[in-house]
Design a protein around this motif. Structure first.
Motif, PDB file in Angstrom:
ATOM      1  N   PHE A   1      97.740  44.586  65.078  1.00  0.00           N
ATOM      2  CA  PHE A   1      98.530  43.519  65.693  1.00  0.00           C
ATOM      3  C   PHE A   1      99.092  43.903  67.065  1.00  0.00           C
ATOM      4  CE2 PHE A   1      98.850  43.228  61.070  1.00  0.00           C
ATOM      5  CZ  PHE A   1      98.359  41.950  60.862  1.00  0.00           C
ATOM      6  N   ASN A   2      98.940  45.164  67.442  1.00  0.00           N
ATOM      7  CA  ASN A   2      99.508  45.616  68.712  1.00  0.00           C
ATOM      8  C   ASN A   2      98.460  46.001  69.744  1.00  0.00           C
ATOM      9  OD1 ASN A   2     100.730  48.391  70.211  1.00  0.00           O
ATOM     10  ND2 ASN A   2     102.069  46.581  70.240  1.00  0.00           N
ATOM     11  N   PHE A   3      97.315  46.512  69.295  1.00  0.00           N
ATOM     12  CA  PHE A   3      96.273  46.927  70.240  1.00  0.00           C
ATOM     13  C   PHE A   3      95.451  45.704  70.626  1.00  0.00           C
ATOM     14  CE2 PHE A   3      92.503  49.104  71.838  1.00  0.00           C
ATOM     15  CZ  PHE A   3      93.068  50.160  72.529  1.00  0.00           C
ATOM     16  N   ARG A   4      96.101  44.835  71.371  1.00  0.00           N
ATOM     17  CA  ARG A   4      95.506  43.571  71.814  1.00  0.00           C
ATOM     18  C   ARG A   4      95.941  43.284  73.244  1.00  0.00           C
ATOM     19  NH1 ARG A   4      96.776  39.184  67.020  1.00  0.00           N
ATOM     20  NH2 ARG A   4      95.972  40.355  65.226  1.00  0.00           N
ATOM     21  N   LYS A   5      95.165  42.423  73.893  1.00  0.00           N
ATOM     22  CA  LYS A   5      95.560  41.997  75.237  1.00  0.00           C
ATOM     23  C   LYS A   5      96.905  41.289  75.184  1.00  0.00           C
ATOM     24  CE  LYS A   5      93.924  39.454  79.282  1.00  0.00           C
ATOM     25  NZ  LYS A   5      92.814  38.641  79.865  1.00  0.00           N
ATOM     26  N   ARG A   6      97.088  40.463  74.143  1.00  0.00           N
ATOM     27  CA  ARG A   6      98.373  39.818  73.890  1.00  0.00           C
ATOM     28  C   ARG A   6      98.848  40.267  72.514  1.00  0.00           C
ATOM     29  NH1 ARG A   6      98.944  33.716  76.284  1.00  0.00           N
ATOM     30  NH2 ARG A   6      98.569  34.242  78.479  1.00  0.00           N
ATOM     31  N   ALA A   7      99.730  41.230  72.484  1.00  0.00           N
ATOM     32  CA  ALA A   7     100.165  41.821  71.229  1.00  0.00           C
ATOM     33  C   ALA A   7     100.919  40.817  70.367  1.00  0.00           C
ATOM     34  CB  ALA A   7     101.059  43.027  71.502  1.00  0.00           C
ATOM     35  N   ARG A   8     100.670  40.869  69.064  1.00  0.00           N
ATOM     36  CA  ARG A   8     101.412  40.023  68.127  1.00  0.00           C
ATOM     37  C   ARG A   8     102.824  40.580  67.923  1.00  0.00           C
ATOM     38  NH1 ARG A   8     100.341  37.273  63.128  1.00  0.00           N
ATOM     39  NH2 ARG A   8     102.289  36.203  62.632  1.00  0.00           N
ATOM     40  N   CYS A   9     102.970  41.897  68.033  1.00  0.00           N
ATOM     41  CA  CYS A   9     104.284  42.516  67.843  1.00  0.00           C
ATOM     42  C   CYS A   9     104.371  43.796  68.653  1.00  0.00           C
ATOM     43  CB  CYS A   9     104.526  42.826  66.358  1.00  0.00           C
ATOM     44  SG  CYS A   9     103.441  44.132  65.717  1.00  0.00           S
ATOM     45  N   PHE A  10     105.589  44.248  68.895  1.00  0.00           N
ATOM     46  CA  PHE A  10     105.844  45.543  69.495  1.00  0.00           C
ATOM     47  C   PHE A  10     106.349  46.502  68.427  1.00  0.00           C
ATOM     48  CE2 PHE A  10     106.725  43.273  73.736  1.00  0.00           C
ATOM     49  CZ  PHE A  10     105.391  43.346  74.081  1.00  0.00           C
ATOM     50  N   CYS A  11     106.251  47.775  68.715  1.00  0.00           N
ATOM     51  CA  CYS A  11     106.631  48.800  67.744  1.00  0.00           C
ATOM     52  C   CYS A  11     108.126  48.761  67.447  1.00  0.00           C
ATOM     53  CB  CYS A  11     106.233  50.173  68.276  1.00  0.00           C
ATOM     54  SG  CYS A  11     106.074  51.451  67.021  1.00  0.00           S
ATOM     55  N   GLY A  12     108.930  48.591  68.507  1.00  0.00           N
ATOM     56  CA  GLY A  12     110.372  48.616  68.340  1.00  0.00           C
ATOM     57  C   GLY A  12     110.875  50.038  68.151  1.00  0.00           C
ATOM     58  N   ASP A  13     112.190  50.208  68.228  1.00  0.00           N
ATOM     59  CA  ASP A  13     112.770  51.529  68.017  1.00  0.00           C
ATOM     60  C   ASP A  13     112.424  52.061  66.633  1.00  0.00           C
ATOM     61  OD1 ASP A  13     113.842  51.266  70.495  1.00  0.00           O
ATOM     62  OD2 ASP A  13     115.946  51.326  69.882  1.00  0.00           O
ATOM     63  N   VAL A  14     112.441  51.184  65.629  1.00  0.00           N
ATOM     64  CA  VAL A  14     112.197  51.631  64.257  1.00  0.00           C
ATOM     65  C   VAL A  14     110.817  52.260  64.111  1.00  0.00           C
ATOM     66  CG1 VAL A  14     111.384  49.343  63.504  1.00  0.00           C
ATOM     67  CG2 VAL A  14     112.266  50.968  61.818  1.00  0.00           C
ATOM     68  N   GLY A  15     109.815  51.669  64.762  1.00  0.00           N
ATOM     69  CA  GLY A  15     108.466  52.211  64.658  1.00  0.00           C
ATOM     70  C   GLY A  15     108.270  53.453  65.502  1.00  0.00           C
ATOM     71  N   ALA A  16     108.719  53.396  66.759  1.00  0.00           N
ATOM     72  CA  ALA A  16     108.537  54.531  67.665  1.00  0.00           C
ATOM     73  C   ALA A  16     109.280  55.762  67.164  1.00  0.00           C
ATOM     74  CB  ALA A  16     109.027  54.153  69.067  1.00  0.00           C
ATOM     75  N   VAL A  17     110.515  55.562  66.716  1.00  0.00           N
ATOM     76  CA  VAL A  17     111.310  56.690  66.227  1.00  0.00           C
ATOM     77  C   VAL A  17     110.750  57.212  64.907  1.00  0.00           C
ATOM     78  CG1 VAL A  17     113.579  57.349  65.329  1.00  0.00           C
ATOM     79  CG2 VAL A  17     113.410  56.040  67.455  1.00  0.00           C
ATOM     80  N   SER A  18     110.295  56.312  64.042  1.00  0.00           N
ATOM     81  CA  SER A  18     109.750  56.740  62.750  1.00  0.00           C
ATOM     82  C   SER A  18     108.496  57.594  62.925  1.00  0.00           C
ATOM     83  CB  SER A  18     109.433  55.524  61.880  1.00  0.00           C
ATOM     84  OG  SER A  18     110.599  54.862  61.474  1.00  0.00           O
ATOM     85  N   ILE A  19     107.544  57.130  63.746  1.00  0.00           N
ATOM     86  CA  ILE A  19     106.317  57.910  63.913  1.00  0.00           C
ATOM     87  C   ILE A  19     106.617  59.223  64.635  1.00  0.00           C
ATOM     88  CG2 ILE A  19     105.648  56.761  66.077  1.00  0.00           C
ATOM     89  CD1 ILE A  19     103.345  58.215  63.304  1.00  0.00           C
ATOM     90  N   ALA A  20     107.543  59.193  65.575  1.00  0.00           N
ATOM     91  CA  ALA A  20     107.914  60.433  66.263  1.00  0.00           C
ATOM     92  C   ALA A  20     108.528  61.428  65.291  1.00  0.00           C
ATOM     93  CB  ALA A  20     108.897  60.132  67.397  1.00  0.00           C
ATOM     94  N   PHE A  21     109.398  60.937  64.411  1.00  0.00           N
ATOM     95  CA  PHE A  21     110.054  61.809  63.438  1.00  0.00           C
ATOM     96  C   PHE A  21     109.038  62.396  62.465  1.00  0.00           C
ATOM     97  CE2 PHE A  21     112.756  62.845  59.781  1.00  0.00           C
ATOM     98  CZ  PHE A  21     113.807  63.495  60.412  1.00  0.00           C
ATOM     99  N   ILE A  22     108.091  61.588  62.035  1.00  0.00           N
ATOM    100  CA  ILE A  22     107.051  62.085  61.129  1.00  0.00           C
ATOM    101  C   ILE A  22     106.198  63.138  61.820  1.00  0.00           C
ATOM    102  CG2 ILE A  22     104.953  61.445  59.872  1.00  0.00           C
ATOM    103  CD1 ILE A  22     106.290  58.696  59.364  1.00  0.00           C
TER     104      ILE A  22
END
Length: 338
Positions: free
Chosen positions: A188-209
């Motif tokens: 849903f994000n790797f698109r010319k027009r993304a359906r959604c953004f990662c947000g802090d919750v996603g960016a911080v979660s993947i970084a923490f993992i």
């Protein structure tokens, strides 16, 4: 791990569950207006759902549900703490000091699992916390254009998978399920027009993992050069911070001074091209490290040096375009005030 839980069928089931969870979140985000509105500092120009990266946090708990939490209780608790405060920041605003304090608590919990939370190791702990905080904030800062967070994360997870096959520092399933969650988000994000953004919750979660995975690898091997698995983000982030400090800017304010932002905004390179470039560059660097038998530290030093030189040359050639953009923005604001 038994054959059933390690079968491709289980991973397919997890994919379907996470996909359903993501679609459910979209309905919730629509209902409660959890959106990202573009402004003059943004690299996008349309209102988009925020927080789609929550599926990455959900993936960690789905993994725990299928494979158990024994031995990973503190990691999951710390991840839940840091993801929760990040999600609250996505839907509202959490005071900076409170957010910083809770991030610190989560990181200290992580270092406790590695046995570094002792008086004797206070110098290593301090350096480790600073590096971990830098990585987490780098992912948060770099989440600005379509696909970059997810694509870059996959470029880190693949080498970690290969290293784990050889060294076994975490359960294989944790890397697999994390990658599945990232792929679901990228749908849903790797698109010319993304359906959604990662947000802090996603960016911080993947970084923490990723901090947990790479930290576990370093603790297992004693080889600090594995930090080069994050070299591209690291060099871009550190040098951009130094640049902003030289300009007397408050580094926690939104901006468009990263190299990838200049590529996407001033040079008009398509978002997905920039994201793919960052992913491929990091993947090449990491795969060389994986298959390099010795001299890891020499390699890491050379990589950081070359990336640093490339960043400086790029900025020297193209940063004036960003200055022109800022000047035009200021002139526009002056006209509107009149």
């Amino acid at each position: 791990m038994n054959a059933l839980t390690d079968s491709p069928l289980i991973y397919a089931v997890i994919f379907v569950i996470l996909l359903a969870a993501e679609l459910l979140y979209f309905k919730i985000a629509d209902r409660y207006n959890i959106i990202d509105r573009p402004n003059e500092r943004s690299s996008h120009d349309r209102i988009t759902l925020r927080g789609g990266g929550v599926v990455i946090f959900a993936g960690a708990w789905i993994w725990a549900a299928f494979y158990g939490i024994k031995g990973h209780e503190v990691f999951l608790a710390a991840l839940t703490l840091i993801a929760t405060v990040s999600f609250l920041d996505d839907i509202g605003e959490v005071r900076y000091r409170l957010r910083l304090f809770l991030h610190l608590c989560a990181m200290l919990m992580l270092f406790w699992t590695w046995g570094f939370l002792t008086v004797d190791n206070w110098t290593q702990l301090l350096v480790g916390v600073i590096v971990a905080a830098g990585i987490i904030n780098a992912f948060n800062f770099m989440d600005g254009i379509n696909g970059i967070t997810g694509a870059y994360s996959l470029s880190v997870l693949l080498p970690l998978y290969l290293l784990n096959e050889r060294i076994q520092f975490v359960p294989d399933s944790l890397i697999y399920v994390t990658a599945i969650a990232v792929v679901v988000f990228l749908i849903f994000n790797f698109r010319k027009r993304a359906r959604c953004f990662c947000g802090d919750v996603g960016a911080v979660s993947i970084a923490f993992i990723l901090v947990y995975l790479i930290g576990s690898l370093i603790v297992r091997t004693g080889d600090l050069s594995y930090i080069v698995l994050l070299a591209v983000y690291g060099v871009d982030t550190v040098l951009t911070i130094i640049h902003r400090l030289a300009l007397h800017e408050f580094i926690f304010y939104p901006h468009r001074k990263h190299a990838y932002q200049l590529m996407a905004n001033e040079l008009k390179i398509p978002h997905l091209v920039v994201s793919t470039f960052y992913m491929v560059l990091q993947l090449i660097i990491s795969l060389v490290l994986v298959y390099l038998p010795t001299r890891h530290y020499y390699y890491a030093a050379i990589v950081v040096l070359l990336l640093g030189v490339a960043y400086l040359m790029f900025m020297k050639k193209y940063y004036h375009l960003h200055e022109e953009y800022l000047k035009s923005l200021e002139e526009k604001q002056n006209v509107e005030e009149k």
